[in-house]
Scaffold this motif. Structure first.
Motif, PDB file in Angstrom:
ATOM      1  N   CYS A  17      25.953-102.924  49.702  1.00 34.55           N
ATOM      2  CA  CYS A  17      26.273-101.859  48.724  1.00 34.55           C
ATOM      3  C   CYS A  17      27.129-102.416  47.590  1.00 34.55           C
ATOM      4  N   ARG A  20      25.473-104.506  44.758  1.00 37.03           N
ATOM      5  CA  ARG A  20      24.754-103.722  43.752  1.00 37.03           C
ATOM      6  C   ARG A  20      25.681-103.169  42.676  1.00 37.03           C
ATOM      7  N   GLN A  21      27.004-103.106  42.963  1.00 31.38           N
ATOM      8  CA  GLN A  21      27.949-102.577  41.965  1.00 31.38           C
ATOM      9  C   GLN A  21      28.490-103.655  41.035  1.00 31.38           C
ATOM     10  N   LYS A 271      43.471 -95.357  51.101  1.00 32.09           N
ATOM     11  CA  LYS A 271      42.860 -94.202  51.768  1.00 32.09           C
ATOM     12  C   LYS A 271      41.364 -94.397  51.604  1.00 32.09           C
ATOM     13  N   LEU A 272      40.707 -94.759  52.699  1.00 30.83           N
ATOM     14  CA  LEU A 272      39.338 -95.250  52.629  1.00 30.83           C
ATOM     15  C   LEU A 272      38.391 -94.342  53.399  1.00 30.83           C
ATOM     16  N   ASP A 273      37.345 -93.875  52.737  1.00 31.73           N
ATOM     17  CA  ASP A 273      36.323 -93.104  53.452  1.00 31.73           C
ATOM     18  C   ASP A 273      35.500 -93.987  54.378  1.00 31.73           C
ATOM     19  N   SER A 274      35.322 -95.250  53.974  1.00 36.03           N
ATOM     20  CA  SER A 274      34.493 -96.149  54.778  1.00 36.03           C
ATOM     21  C   SER A 274      35.138 -97.520  54.831  1.00 36.03           C
ATOM     22  N   GLU A 277      32.655-100.441  54.062  1.00 36.24           N
ATOM     23  CA  GLU A 277      32.248-100.551  52.659  1.00 36.24           C
ATOM     24  C   GLU A 277      33.393-101.041  51.779  1.00 36.24           C
ATOM     25  N   SER A 281      33.446-104.572  49.804  1.00 36.63           N
ATOM     26  CA  SER A 281      33.759-104.651  48.374  1.00 36.63           C
ATOM     27  C   SER A 281      34.803-105.725  48.101  1.00 36.63           C
TER      28      SER A 281
ATOM     29  N   ASP B 138      33.262 -99.373  40.514  1.00 37.41           N
ATOM     30  CA  ASP B 138      32.810 -98.044  40.111  1.00 37.41           C
ATOM     31  C   ASP B 138      33.952 -97.056  40.322  1.00 37.41           C
ATOM     32  N   LYS B 255      34.188 -95.345  44.100  1.00 44.40           N
ATOM     33  CA  LYS B 255      33.153 -94.932  45.049  1.00 44.40           C
ATOM     34  C   LYS B 255      32.373 -96.136  45.547  1.00 44.40           C
ATOM     35  N   THR B 256      31.909 -96.048  46.778  1.00 47.59           N
ATOM     36  CA  THR B 256      31.006 -97.065  47.328  1.00 47.59           C
ATOM     37  C   THR B 256      29.896 -96.342  48.090  1.00 47.59           C
ATOM     38  N   GLY B 257      28.958 -97.147  48.592  1.00 51.75           N
ATOM     39  CA  GLY B 257      27.890 -96.579  49.417  1.00 51.75           C
ATOM     40  C   GLY B 257      26.548 -96.680  48.736  1.00 51.75           C
ATOM     41  N   ARG B 258      25.526 -96.202  49.405  1.00 52.88           N
ATOM     42  CA  ARG B 258      24.182 -96.273  48.821  1.00 52.88           C
ATOM     43  C   ARG B 258      24.102 -95.436  47.558  1.00 52.88           C
ATOM     44  N   GLU B 261      28.597 -92.218  47.949  1.00 53.88           N
ATOM     45  CA  GLU B 261      28.993 -91.095  48.809  1.00 53.88           C
ATOM     46  C   GLU B 261      30.373 -91.259  49.445  1.00 53.88           C
ATOM     47  N   HIS B 262      30.944 -92.453  49.352  1.00 52.75           N
ATOM     48  CA  HIS B 262      32.270 -92.676  49.940  1.00 52.75           C
ATOM     49  C   HIS B 262      33.305 -92.946  48.858  1.00 52.75           C
ATOM     50  N   SER B 263      34.446 -92.308  49.007  1.00 47.74           N
ATOM     51  CA  SER B 263      35.510 -92.400  48.022  1.00 47.74           C
ATOM     52  C   SER B 263      36.696 -93.168  48.618  1.00 47.74           C
TER      53      SER B 263
END
Lengths: 325, 325
Positions: A17, A20-21, A271-274, A277, A281, B138, B255-258, B261-263
């Motif tokens: 992921c 791609r950024q 504070k990480l949602d994933s 990921e 990064s 991003d 944000k990351t993810g496909r 969707e993850h912040s």
């Protein structure tokens, strides 16, 4: 930079992921120990067998190794560092010196740059411990983790008889955070810093009391903490606990002045949602630095402490000075 | 490392305090444009005339230049960088590229290392903007300052007719901080981010209403902000507003993810009882890195972006890997 991903689990997907950024990054492919025909990558990048990677030696600028720290990375990173610039996220803190020595020998033999232990802890948290302690030598620092999922603790619960599945959250205790932020430099026990929340799916008819006791008294993992055990259904676990959030805090307080009369607090938090990921990064940013260090003729094993921050950014030194300094 | 302090105001005194906290640092002396006989240093270090510094060329590893950014540093840093390794805290962001070019030419001519714009902003805040943007491309970052004393704004108030003395605090607005931390990446106007609190001592019989209006409508300094003006006695200003606290926040959400969707939120914050002492402490850590870079044969102008973090610490690379990574 042409990046290869070696190992395609949660972390490998996170790296994919992240690639791609970054417009200066290109994914050569994913190298997996599984049958590559069985692997469908999210980005459509090709999957190859792990043993094919030497065939791509001239097409890869850096390999991001996405294996586990217990058994994968101690073998993989030294092996690959002979032929490739590499980055890993080795996170067994106590074994870092030994891993460094092995990787350093291999990378020097091959004239490559290898960066170990990138990510957020070790990684960004380590950097913040270092910066803060260098600026405020007369002080103390504290690292808190969470609220977030610990895979190791979740796995430990799954090994308890009668448990089908589990998810464990590490939770920093607010009173401890407040006390540290006040600048009082408190002495905090393990129990005072974090608590552990466990969500457990039990087998039908299992002895719930026995499971709870087995978890709460488990040495190293839970015995030294205040631990809560909540039994949930398989569906509830899937619905409310399927993410991999994490994060935490690095806080240092220190004194300055003629007689230590002024107090200062430096705080870094995530504070990480994933978790995978975000870690992915970070690995891509450090991969950029590895490629640049290699292009300048450097070689050997490095850590985040050896990387000039400007090497992490796609911007030029002139752009960084004009817009970010 | 043998350190000289060039310029002995608040910042020079802050550096002096910091040198005493670092056992590998030694203060050669303080160099001042005032009559050195009139200067009594806090540490008992000798004071010399600024024009004597060339006599100490062989006894100084690095000069920490503690002058103002408006008129002092643009002259002092290039002049000293020909003969000494130097560190400054040049903080006029818009003029950094020009200052860099001047200092780079001088330092390369003399074969010295010069580090400009160290401190906390520019400095640690810049580093955190860079690290966070490299990891989360991003996203958006936000810098908030305060609660803290702005010397420039305090000086601007003192120039208003009828004002004897003043102290201005820059205050970040909580609602803006909360909105940024939520990960919504809001667009924020100048007025929405900070407010300005002014404590003013007026002359006897001055027109207070006119002073308040003059402050609140002052272009650049106050007109774009919500500003409060509180008149206080000379004694109250001395009692409650004599410190130089500061601090602030650098926050990046991304944000990351496909599909994004993850912040994630990265936050760095400082809470400082004494702005000059904290800045002085940062300058000493970066002075250590400058000496090491010079010992390795490097030369030219550098910024915090060019400094490998490990060079800031008195600990060896082995110690850092074993205990801080």
């Amino acid at each position: 930079m042409k990046i290869a991903i070696y190992g395609y689990g949660n972390l490998g997907r996170g790296v994919e992921c992240a690639v791609r950024q970054n417009s200066d990054a290109e994914l050569v492919g994913v190298f997996t120990r599984r049958d590559p025909k069985s692997v469908q990558t999210a980005s459509g990048a090709p999957a190859y067998g792990a043993d094919q990677i030497l065939d791509f030696k001239d097409q890869i600028d850096v390999v991001i190794i996405c294996g586990g720290s217990a058994t994968d990375l101690p073998k993989m990173t030294p092996a690959l560092a002979k032929d490739f610039n590499v980055v890993d996220s080795f996170d067994t803190h106590a074994n870092i010196p030994a891993h460094f020595a092995n990787v350093d020998a291999a990378a020097k033999e091959g004239g490559r740059v290898a960066l170990i232990s990138a990510g957020w802890d070790p990684g960004m948290f380590s950097l913040n411990r270092l910066y803060a302690s260098a600026i405020l030598p007369d002080g103390a620092d504290y690292t808190f983790w969470g609220r977030g999922v610990s895979q190791g603790h979740s796995d430990a619960i799954r090994r308890v008889p009668g448990v089908l599945d589990a998810r464990q959250y590490t939770v920093p205790i607010q009173a401890a955070l407040d006390s540290v932020r006040s600048g009082r430099n408190p002495e905090l026990s393990t129990r005072q810093k974090h608590l552990r929340e466990c969500y457990v799916v039990a087998e039908d008819g299992a002895d719930l009391k026995a499971i709870e006791t087995a978890i709460k008294t488990m040495p190293n993992y839970f015995a030294d903490y205040d631990t809560t055990v909540t039994f949930v259904s398989k569906e509830e676990l899937a619905k409310n606990h399927s993410g991999l959030p994490h994060g935490g805090f690095v806080i240092r307080s220190g004194k300055t002045g003629r007689d230590g009369e002024h107090s200062h607090t430096i705080e870094y938090s995530l504070k990480l949602d994933s978790n995978p990921e975000f870690t992915g990064s970070a690995l891509v940013a450090f991969a950029r630095a590895v490629v640049r260090m290699s292009q300048r003729g450097d070689s050997g094993c490095k850590t985040v402490f050896d990387v000039a921050p400007g090497d992490l950014s796609p911007l030029s030194p002139e752009e960084l000075r004009a817009h970010m300094l």
